[in-house]
Enzyme design. Sequence first.
Site, mmCIF file in Angstrom:
data_model
loop_
_atom_site.group_PDB
_atom_site.id
_atom_site.type_symbol
_atom_site.label_atom_id
_atom_site.label_comp_id
_atom_site.label_asym_id
_atom_site.label_seq_id
_atom_site.Cartn_x
_atom_site.Cartn_y
_atom_site.Cartn_z
ATOM 1 C CG HIS A 59 -0.510 0.189 2.507
ATOM 2 N ND1 HIS A 59 0.342 -0.727 3.285
ATOM 3 C CD2 HIS A 59 -0.581 0.990 3.502
ATOM 4 C CE1 HIS A 59 0.712 -0.571 4.392
ATOM 5 N NE2 HIS A 59 0.207 0.691 4.419
ATOM 6 C CG HIS A 61 -0.021 4.365 4.688
ATOM 7 N ND1 HIS A 61 -0.677 3.705 5.951
ATOM 8 C CD2 HIS A 61 -0.907 5.442 4.439
ATOM 9 C CE1 HIS A 61 -1.827 3.939 5.884
ATOM 10 N NE2 HIS A 61 -2.169 5.143 4.920
ATOM 11 C CG ASP A 63 5.037 2.829 7.520
ATOM 12 O OD1 ASP A 63 4.004 3.435 6.755
ATOM 13 O OD2 ASP A 63 4.697 2.195 8.373
ATOM 14 C CG HIS A 64 4.110 0.384 4.274
ATOM 15 N ND1 HIS A 64 4.160 -1.100 4.752
ATOM 16 C CD2 HIS A 64 3.508 1.126 5.234
ATOM 17 C CE1 HIS A 64 3.623 -1.083 6.012
ATOM 18 N NE2 HIS A 64 3.379 0.065 6.378
ATOM 19 C CG HIS A 117 -4.177 0.053 6.710
ATOM 20 N ND1 HIS A 117 -3.831 0.764 8.104
ATOM 21 C CD2 HIS A 117 -2.748 0.419 6.293
ATOM 22 C CE1 HIS A 117 -2.998 1.485 8.182
ATOM 23 N NE2 HIS A 117 -2.159 1.336 7.076
ATOM 24 C CG ASP A 136 0.560 -1.407 7.872
ATOM 25 O OD1 ASP A 136 1.503 -2.079 8.019
ATOM 26 O OD2 ASP A 136 0.643 -0.008 7.632
ATOM 27 C CG HIS A 174 3.941 -1.818 11.529
ATOM 28 N ND1 HIS A 174 4.815 -0.483 11.519
ATOM 29 C CD2 HIS A 174 3.332 -1.638 10.404
ATOM 30 C CE1 HIS A 174 4.458 0.271 10.759
ATOM 31 N NE2 HIS A 174 3.709 -0.248 9.870
#
Length: 244
Positions: A59, A61, A63-64, A117, A136, A174
């Site tokens: 996805h 985001h 942090d990905h 998400h 996530d 995570h």
Amino acid sequence: MADPALPDVIRVPVLADNYVWLFAYAPARCAVIDPAVADPVLAAAAEAGLAITHILNTHWHPDHVGGNAAIKAATGCTIVGPAREAAKIPGLDRAVDHGDTVRLGDHEGQVLFVGAHTAGHIAYHFPSARALFCGDTLFAMGCGRLFEGTPEDMFAALAKLKALPPDTRVFCAHEYTLANARFAITVEPDNAALMARFAAVQAARARNEPTVPFTLADELATNPFVRARDAAELGERRRAKDVF
Ligand code: ZN
Ligand code: FE
């Protein structure tokens, strides 16, 4: 993990609690799943003697996908990501959606649409590696926050993951396990499997050990979101967890 028949999946811990995964699908080759950053990922691959041929994003985001551009610049790898979020995936080469396949050496991955998400979130299931890369969406004893989707969306997403073989190894993005467990025991205080897992996870984290991967069987027995009877119950639990 110990099974020599299965390819190595190397954990690269980055930022506060992210795990980036190196899926060593063939000798000296790997795909990177959800690189939050580039440098520690490039260093880990080099140390393991693995060339990075692909990035698989679940996805959009940051942090990905934060490491996409620099890893592609350094390696020339191919970036695969969610079609419904294509405009938000840096350097995307191949947009995929539910039912598509991603071939890595002898391993064929199935793309699952699990939007909840984020609206376009996907997961990658490699049956021959007994591996699920779910970003996530599913966490140990938890699930992703509903930033762009509804409880109905998450219930449908988890239903697809629940249908995979129970011995599937889940590689989520995570280390949220201990916080998830503390919430889960408030939902199902009489669940013996959950209480045992809570104790095991507390001990592991006290030794600073990771709790990922885990198996789908673990989640079927202990995850209050996977175990929710319907979308309404999942939504109730998700709202309670948001303020826990
Ligand atoms: Zn996310
Ligand atoms: Fe994340």
